[in-house]
Scaffold this motif. Structure first.
Motif, PDB file in Angstrom:
ATOM      1  N   UNK A   1     -63.354  13.624  63.672  1.00 18.97           N
ATOM      2  CA  UNK A   1     -62.645  12.964  62.832  1.00 18.97           C
ATOM      3  C   UNK A   1     -62.056  11.550  63.256  1.00 18.97           C
ATOM      4  N   UNK A   2     -62.511  10.350  62.609  1.00 21.49           N
ATOM      5  CA  UNK A   2     -61.885   9.118  62.898  1.00 21.49           C
ATOM      6  C   UNK A   2     -60.608   9.132  61.971  1.00 21.49           C
ATOM      7  N   UNK A   3     -59.534   9.469  62.641  1.00 19.80           N
ATOM      8  CA  UNK A   3     -58.221   9.389  61.975  1.00 19.80           C
ATOM      9  C   UNK A   3     -57.680   8.044  61.572  1.00 19.80           C
ATOM     10  N   UNK A   4     -58.094   7.293  62.396  1.00 17.96           N
ATOM     11  CA  UNK A   4     -57.500   5.636  61.902  1.00 17.96           C
ATOM     12  C   UNK A   4     -58.555   5.040  60.817  1.00 17.96           C
ATOM     13  N   UNK A   5     -59.648   5.480  60.855  1.00 15.91           N
ATOM     14  CA  UNK A   5     -60.618   5.160  59.523  1.00 15.91           C
ATOM     15  C   UNK A   5     -60.168   5.742  58.602  1.00 15.91           C
ATOM     16  N   UNK A   6     -59.680   7.035  58.761  1.00 13.75           N
ATOM     17  CA  UNK A   6     -59.177   7.906  57.508  1.00 13.75           C
ATOM     18  C   UNK A   6     -58.000   7.106  56.712  1.00 13.75           C
ATOM     19  N   UNK A   7     -56.970   6.892  57.302  1.00 14.69           N
ATOM     20  CA  UNK A   7     -55.786   6.137  57.308  1.00 14.69           C
ATOM     21  C   UNK A   7     -56.209   4.770  56.540  1.00 14.69           C
ATOM     22  N   UNK A   8     -57.053   4.198  57.011  1.00 12.99           N
ATOM     23  CA  UNK A   8     -57.514   2.879  56.549  1.00 12.99           C
ATOM     24  C   UNK A   8     -58.002   3.035  55.014  1.00 12.99           C
ATOM     25  N   UNK A   9     -58.802   4.008  54.794  1.00 14.83           N
ATOM     26  CA  UNK A   9     -59.259   4.325  53.556  1.00 14.83           C
ATOM     27  C   UNK A   9     -58.414   4.469  52.624  1.00 14.83           C
ATOM     28  N   UNK A  10     -57.373   5.456  53.002  1.00 15.68           N
ATOM     29  CA  UNK A  10     -55.947   5.903  52.134  1.00 15.68           C
ATOM     30  C   UNK A  10     -55.284   4.684  51.673  1.00 15.68           C
ATOM     31  N   UNK A  11     -55.142   3.744  52.889  1.00 15.96           N
ATOM     32  CA  UNK A  11     -54.209   2.608  52.542  1.00 15.96           C
ATOM     33  C   UNK A  11     -55.024   1.727  51.627  1.00 15.96           C
ATOM     34  N   UNK A  12     -56.301   1.488  51.610  1.00 15.35           N
ATOM     35  CA  UNK A  12     -57.042   0.417  50.609  1.00 15.35           C
ATOM     36  C   UNK A  12     -56.856   1.038  49.351  1.00 15.35           C
ATOM     37  N   UNK A  13     -57.020   2.375  49.173  1.00 10.97           N
ATOM     38  CA  UNK A  13     -56.879   3.031  47.862  1.00 10.97           C
ATOM     39  C   UNK A  13     -55.720   2.719  47.082  1.00 10.97           C
TER      40      UNK A  13
ATOM     41  N   UNK B   1     -58.879  -6.581  57.398  1.00 13.33           N
ATOM     42  CA  UNK B   1     -57.288  -6.783  57.685  1.00 13.33           C
ATOM     43  C   UNK B   1     -56.798  -5.718  58.317  1.00 13.33           C
ATOM     44  N   UNK B   2     -56.776  -4.517  57.886  1.00 10.45           N
ATOM     45  CA  UNK B   2     -56.384  -3.180  58.476  1.00 10.45           C
ATOM     46  C   UNK B   2     -56.829  -2.701  59.949  1.00 10.45           C
TER      47      UNK B   2
ATOM     48  N   UNK C   1     -59.179  -9.652  60.992  1.00 13.47           N
ATOM     49  CA  UNK C   1     -58.803 -10.894  60.231  1.00 13.47           C
ATOM     50  C   UNK C   1     -59.606 -11.655  59.246  1.00 13.47           C
ATOM     51  N   UNK C   2     -59.551 -12.756  59.185  1.00 13.35           N
ATOM     52  CA  UNK C   2     -60.519 -13.584  58.527  1.00 13.35           C
ATOM     53  C   UNK C   2     -61.862 -13.616  58.884  1.00 13.35           C
ATOM     54  N   UNK C   3     -62.021 -13.631  60.254  1.00 14.39           N
ATOM     55  CA  UNK C   3     -63.541 -13.492  60.730  1.00 14.39           C
ATOM     56  C   UNK C   3     -64.091 -12.299  60.300  1.00 14.39           C
ATOM     57  N   UNK C   4     -63.335 -11.354  60.171  1.00 16.67           N
ATOM     58  CA  UNK C   4     -63.877  -9.939  60.007  1.00 16.67           C
ATOM     59  C   UNK C   4     -64.467  -9.946  58.430  1.00 16.67           C
ATOM     60  N   UNK C   5     -63.570 -10.524  57.725  1.00 18.34           N
ATOM     61  CA  UNK C   5     -63.553 -10.797  56.187  1.00 18.34           C
ATOM     62  C   UNK C   5     -64.999 -11.416  55.954  1.00 18.34           C
TER      63      UNK C   5
END
Length: 239
Positions: free
Chosen positions: A99-111, A166-167, A171-175
Motif C-alpha cells: 500500500x502506497x500510503x502517500x498516494x492514498x492520502x493524496x486521493x483523500x485530500x483531493x476528494x 500539486x500534492x 508543481x506547474x510542470x507536472x500539471x
C-alpha cells in the motif's frame, strides 16, 4: 470458456473495463445486501435505514461539508481498492504491491478539496438555473447528460490532475505534463462511463437512493482516475 478468456484478456488490457466491471458488480451486490437488510429489519423489528436517515439529514443541513467528506472517503477507498485490485490484478506470483500510503492520502485530500465541492456547485447549477426552465423530462435528461459530458467532465478531470500534481510536488510542470498526456484519454473514459450512469440515475433509481448510487459508482470512477494518475508517475520514475 473462450468468452471467459476474452473477457479476462480485455480486463487485463483496459483498466477502465476492470474498474467499471468491478464497480457495477459491487453496486449490484450492495443493492442486494440493502434489500436483504430491509427484509431482515422488517422481520426483527429494527430499521437499517437509521444511518441512511442520518446521512440524508446531513446532506440537507450541511450539504457542502457532507459531500466533501463523502468524496474524501470514496476517493480514499477507491485508491485503496485500485491499489489492491486494479494494480494487483497483474501480479504474477500472487503477491500484490504494498500500500502506497502517500498516494492514498493524496486521493483523500483531493476528494475533500476538489471533487466534493466542485460536484456540489456543478449540480446546483446544472439542475438549477441551467435546466430548471426545461419542462419536458426527456429533453431535460438529454441536456443534463450532454452538458455534464462536455463541460463538467473536462473541468473535473483537469482539476483532479492539477490537485494531485500539486500534492505530489511536481508543481506547474507536472500539471502541464498530465494535462498534455492524460487529459484527453481520461475525458474519453468519462464519456464512456458517466452518461450511462446518469441515464440510469436520473430516470430509474428512486430519489432516496440516487446519492447512494452516485457515491458507489464514484468509488470506481475515482479508482480509474487514481490509476491513470499513478500510472504516469510510475512511468516517469522508471525513466
Amino acid at each position: 470458456m473462450n468468452l471467459i478468456r476474452k473477457v479476462k484478456a480485455t480486463m487485463r488490457e483496459d483498466p477502465l473495463t476492470r474498474t467499471v466491471g468491478v464497480g457495477y458488480g459491487c453496486f449490484v451486490a450492495i443493492l442486494f445486501a440493502l434489500c436483504c437488510a430491509h427484509m431482515a429489519g422488517s422481520a426483527h423489528g429494527f430499521s437499517p435505514g437509521t444511518a441512511w436517515d442520518f446521512y440524508t439529514t446531513a446532506l440537507i443541513q450541511k450539504p457542502l461539508l457532507t459531500k466533501s467528506l463523502t468524496s474524501c472517503g470514496t476517493n480514499a477507498f477507491s485508491d485503496a481498492l485500485c491499489q489492491k485490485l486494479v494494480v494487483g490484478f497483474n501480479a504474477t506470483e500472487g503477491v500484490g504491491p504494498k500500500m502506497d500510503v502517500e498516494r492514498f492520502a493524496h486521493a483523500a485530500v483531493t476528494g475533500i478539496v476538489w471533487s466534493g465541492p466542485v460536484t456540489h456547485y456543478w449540480y446546483n447549477l446544472l439542475f438549477g438555473k441551467i435546466t430548471a426552465p426545461i419542462k419536458d423530462p426527456i429533453v431535460g435528461l438529454i441536456v443534463r447528460i450532454f452538458l455534464d459530458a462536455i463541460i463538467f467532465s473536462p473541468v473535473t478531470v483537469s482539476g483532479y490532475f492539477a490537485i494531485r500534481s500539486i500534492l505530489e510536488g511536481s508543481g506547474f510542470a507536472g500539471v502541464k505534463e498530465k494535462l498534455t498526456t492524460r487529459l484527453f484519454t481520461t475525458v474519453v473514459g468519462a464519456w464512456k462511463f458517466w452518461p450511462a450512469v446518469n441515464v440510469i440515475n436520473f430516470s430509474i433509481v428512486p430519489i432516496p437512493f440516487r446519492v447512494l448510487y452516485m457515491n458507489v459508482l464514484s468509488v470506481f470512477w475515482s479508482g480509474y482516475l487514481t490509476f491513470v494518475n499513478s500510472k504516469k508517475i510510475a512511468a516517469q520514475n522508471k525513466a
